[in-house]
Design a protein around this motif. Structure first.
Motif, PDB file in Angstrom:
ATOM      1  N   SER A  10       0.807  -1.219   0.000  1.00  0.00           N
ATOM      2  CA  SER A  10       0.000   0.000   0.000  1.00  0.00           C
ATOM      3  C   SER A  10       0.842   1.271   0.000  1.00  0.00           C
ATOM      4  O   SER A  10       0.310   2.351  -0.267  1.00  0.00           O
ATOM      5  CB  SER A  10      -0.921   0.040   1.227  1.00  0.00           C
ATOM      6  N   GLY A  11       2.131   1.159   0.322  1.00  0.00           N
ATOM      7  CA  GLY A  11       2.928   2.356   0.527  1.00  0.00           C
ATOM      8  C   GLY A  11       4.213   2.396  -0.265  1.00  0.00           C
ATOM      9  O   GLY A  11       4.248   2.082  -1.444  1.00  0.00           O
ATOM     10  N   ARG A  12       5.286   2.739   0.435  1.00  0.00           N
ATOM     11  CA  ARG A  12       6.561   2.999  -0.244  1.00  0.00           C
ATOM     12  C   ARG A  12       7.264   1.734  -0.710  1.00  0.00           C
ATOM     13  O   ARG A  12       8.086   1.773  -1.630  1.00  0.00           O
ATOM     14  CB  ARG A  12       7.480   3.793   0.678  1.00  0.00           C
ATOM     15  N   GLY A  13       7.010   0.606  -0.043  1.00  0.00           N
ATOM     16  CA  GLY A  13       7.535  -0.658  -0.536  1.00  0.00           C
ATOM     17  C   GLY A  13       8.931  -1.015  -0.090  1.00  0.00           C
ATOM     18  O   GLY A  13       9.632  -1.741  -0.796  1.00  0.00           O
ATOM     19  N   SER A  14       9.339  -0.583   1.104  1.00  0.00           N
ATOM     20  CA  SER A  14      10.688  -0.935   1.548  1.00  0.00           C
ATOM     21  C   SER A  14      10.818  -2.434   1.832  1.00  0.00           C
ATOM     22  O   SER A  14      11.880  -3.023   1.599  1.00  0.00           O
ATOM     23  CB  SER A  14      11.098  -0.107   2.760  1.00  0.00           C
ATOM     24  N   ASN A  15       9.759  -3.050   2.331  1.00  0.00           N
ATOM     25  CA  ASN A  15       9.808  -4.504   2.545  1.00  0.00           C
ATOM     26  C   ASN A  15       9.835  -5.253   1.210  1.00  0.00           C
ATOM     27  O   ASN A  15      10.520  -6.266   1.079  1.00  0.00           O
ATOM     28  CB  ASN A  15       8.617  -4.950   3.387  1.00  0.00           C
ATOM     29  N   LEU A  16       9.096  -4.753   0.246  1.00  0.00           N
ATOM     30  CA  LEU A  16       9.175  -5.326  -1.098  1.00  0.00           C
ATOM     31  C   LEU A  16      10.593  -5.230  -1.631  1.00  0.00           C
ATOM     32  O   LEU A  16      11.130  -6.192  -2.207  1.00  0.00           O
ATOM     33  CB  LEU A  16       8.201  -4.615  -2.034  1.00  0.00           C
ATOM     34  N   GLN A  17      11.227  -4.078  -1.433  1.00  0.00           N
ATOM     35  CA  GLN A  17      12.594  -3.896  -1.928  1.00  0.00           C
ATOM     36  C   GLN A  17      13.554  -4.856  -1.236  1.00  0.00           C
ATOM     37  O   GLN A  17      14.484  -5.364  -1.875  1.00  0.00           O
ATOM     38  CB  GLN A  17      13.054  -2.458  -1.717  1.00  0.00           C
ATOM     39  N   ALA A  18      13.325  -5.120   0.045  1.00  0.00           N
ATOM     40  CA  ALA A  18      14.168  -6.084   0.742  1.00  0.00           C
ATOM     41  C   ALA A  18      14.067  -7.473   0.102  1.00  0.00           C
ATOM     42  O   ALA A  18      15.079  -8.177  -0.041  1.00  0.00           O
ATOM     43  CB  ALA A  18      13.770  -6.156   2.220  1.00  0.00           C
ATOM     44  N   LEU A  19      12.861  -7.862  -0.298  1.00  0.00           N
ATOM     45  CA  LEU A  19      12.694  -9.141  -0.997  1.00  0.00           C
ATOM     46  C   LEU A  19      13.374  -9.122  -2.354  1.00  0.00           C
ATOM     47  O   LEU A  19      14.061 -10.076  -2.736  1.00  0.00           O
ATOM     48  CB  LEU A  19      11.208  -9.451  -1.158  1.00  0.00           C
ATOM     49  N   LEU A  20      13.197  -8.039  -3.098  1.00  0.00           N
ATOM     50  CA  LEU A  20      13.831  -7.919  -4.419  1.00  0.00           C
ATOM     51  C   LEU A  20      15.353  -7.990  -4.303  1.00  0.00           C
ATOM     52  O   LEU A  20      16.018  -8.657  -5.106  1.00  0.00           O
ATOM     53  CB  LEU A  20      13.417  -6.603  -5.077  1.00  0.00           C
ATOM     54  N   ASP A  21      15.906  -7.302  -3.303  1.00  0.00           N
ATOM     55  CA  ASP A  21      17.360  -7.317  -3.121  1.00  0.00           C
ATOM     56  C   ASP A  21      17.852  -8.706  -2.761  1.00  0.00           C
ATOM     57  O   ASP A  21      18.885  -9.163  -3.278  1.00  0.00           O
ATOM     58  CB  ASP A  21      17.761  -6.321  -2.031  1.00  0.00           C
ATOM     59  N   ALA A  22      17.128  -9.390  -1.884  1.00  0.00           N
ATOM     60  CA  ALA A  22      17.543 -10.731  -1.481  1.00  0.00           C
ATOM     61  C   ALA A  22      17.502 -11.705  -2.656  1.00  0.00           C
ATOM     62  O   ALA A  22      18.369 -12.573  -2.796  1.00  0.00           O
ATOM     63  CB  ALA A  22      16.653 -11.238  -0.346  1.00  0.00           C
ATOM     64  N   ILE A  23      16.506 -11.553  -3.527  1.00  0.00           N
ATOM     65  CA  ILE A  23      16.421 -12.390  -4.721  1.00  0.00           C
ATOM     66  C   ILE A  23      17.583 -12.083  -5.656  1.00  0.00           C
ATOM     67  O   ILE A  23      18.252 -12.998  -6.173  1.00  0.00           O
ATOM     68  CB  ILE A  23      15.068 -12.177  -5.423  1.00  0.00           C
ATOM     69  N   ALA A  24      17.852 -10.802  -5.873  1.00  0.00           N
ATOM     70  CA  ALA A  24      18.936 -10.408  -6.775  1.00  0.00           C
ATOM     71  C   ALA A  24      20.294 -10.883  -6.274  1.00  0.00           C
ATOM     72  O   ALA A  24      21.183 -11.221  -7.072  1.00  0.00           O
ATOM     73  CB  ALA A  24      18.940  -8.884  -6.944  1.00  0.00           C
TER      74      ALA A  24
END
Length: 220
Positions: A10-24
């Protein structure tokens, strides 16, 4: 095989970014196959390519159930193995939860069962708590009431404000989400009949994130 993750935001997505970084960085064997929001202007949506984005305005629907059904259809269309609420601010209805039962996770900024809902940092300070933290739990229709899988505690320091407490917790929150989703993606985590299982053993109390950002290698 990499697990397919649908992420609700719903917001800025810092937790989403943490998942993206861990995948990368190959720390998480998963693939984000869709990001879904109740806010078209959520910054989190910009963190993934346009074909992965979905949003709709709940006010455009005649009922909460109507929005939830549309969201559920969109999520189901990407065939997720797990659905992760990462800063998603709407309560999911019973029909949505039932559709993804046993594979629906949420991260919440408190040591549940303390402080369900909003303003958790301020509430912890007002209560005089000496410890605060974040929790990852299975989602049920009742707000922040599902079985807690893992937690990341931090101390409350003298002079803390809601803002300083939130800022100090955030990196631990990110690490907790990555570690918990890692359990799910590796096939170690399950839920049956309202009971969480890890490594096929009943999870009798939440796992605790260590200082290195890891959960116990063998669940109790």
């Amino acid at each position: 095989m990499s697990r397919r993750l649908a992420v609700l935001v719903s917001g800025r997505g810092s937790n989403l970014q943490a998942l993206l970084d861990a995948i990368a960085q190959q720390r998480l064997d998963a693939e984000i196959v869709g990001v879904f929001s109740d806010k078209a202007d959520a910054h989190a949506l910009q963190r993934v390519a346009a074909p992965l984005r979905w949003s709709a305005d709940p006010k455009a629907f005649a009922s909460r159930a109507g929005f939830d059904a549309e969201l559920a259809d969109a999520v189901q269309a990407v065939r997720p193995d797990w659905v992760v609420c990462a800063g998603y601010m709407r309560i999911l209805g019973a029909s949505f939860v039932a559709r993804f039962e046993g594979r629906l996770l949420n991260i919440h900024p408190s040591l549940l069962p303390r402080y369900r809902g909003l303003h958790t940092h301020a509430r912890a300070l007002e209560a005089g708590d000496t410890e605060h933290g974040a929790s990852v739990h299975f989602v049920v229709p009742e707000l922040d009431a599902g079985t807690v899988i893992a937690q990341a505690p931090i101390p409350v320091l003298p002079g803390d404000t809601p803002e300083t407490l939130a800022a100090r917790l955030l990196p631990r929150e990110h690490a907790l989400l990555v570690a918990a989703v890692g359990l799910a993606a590796s096939g170690r985590l399950a839920e049956r009949g309202g009971q969480a299982f890890c490594d096929a053993q009943p999870l009798l109390k939440p796992l605790v994130l260590d200082s290195s950002g890891n959960l116990p290698p063998i669940c109790p």
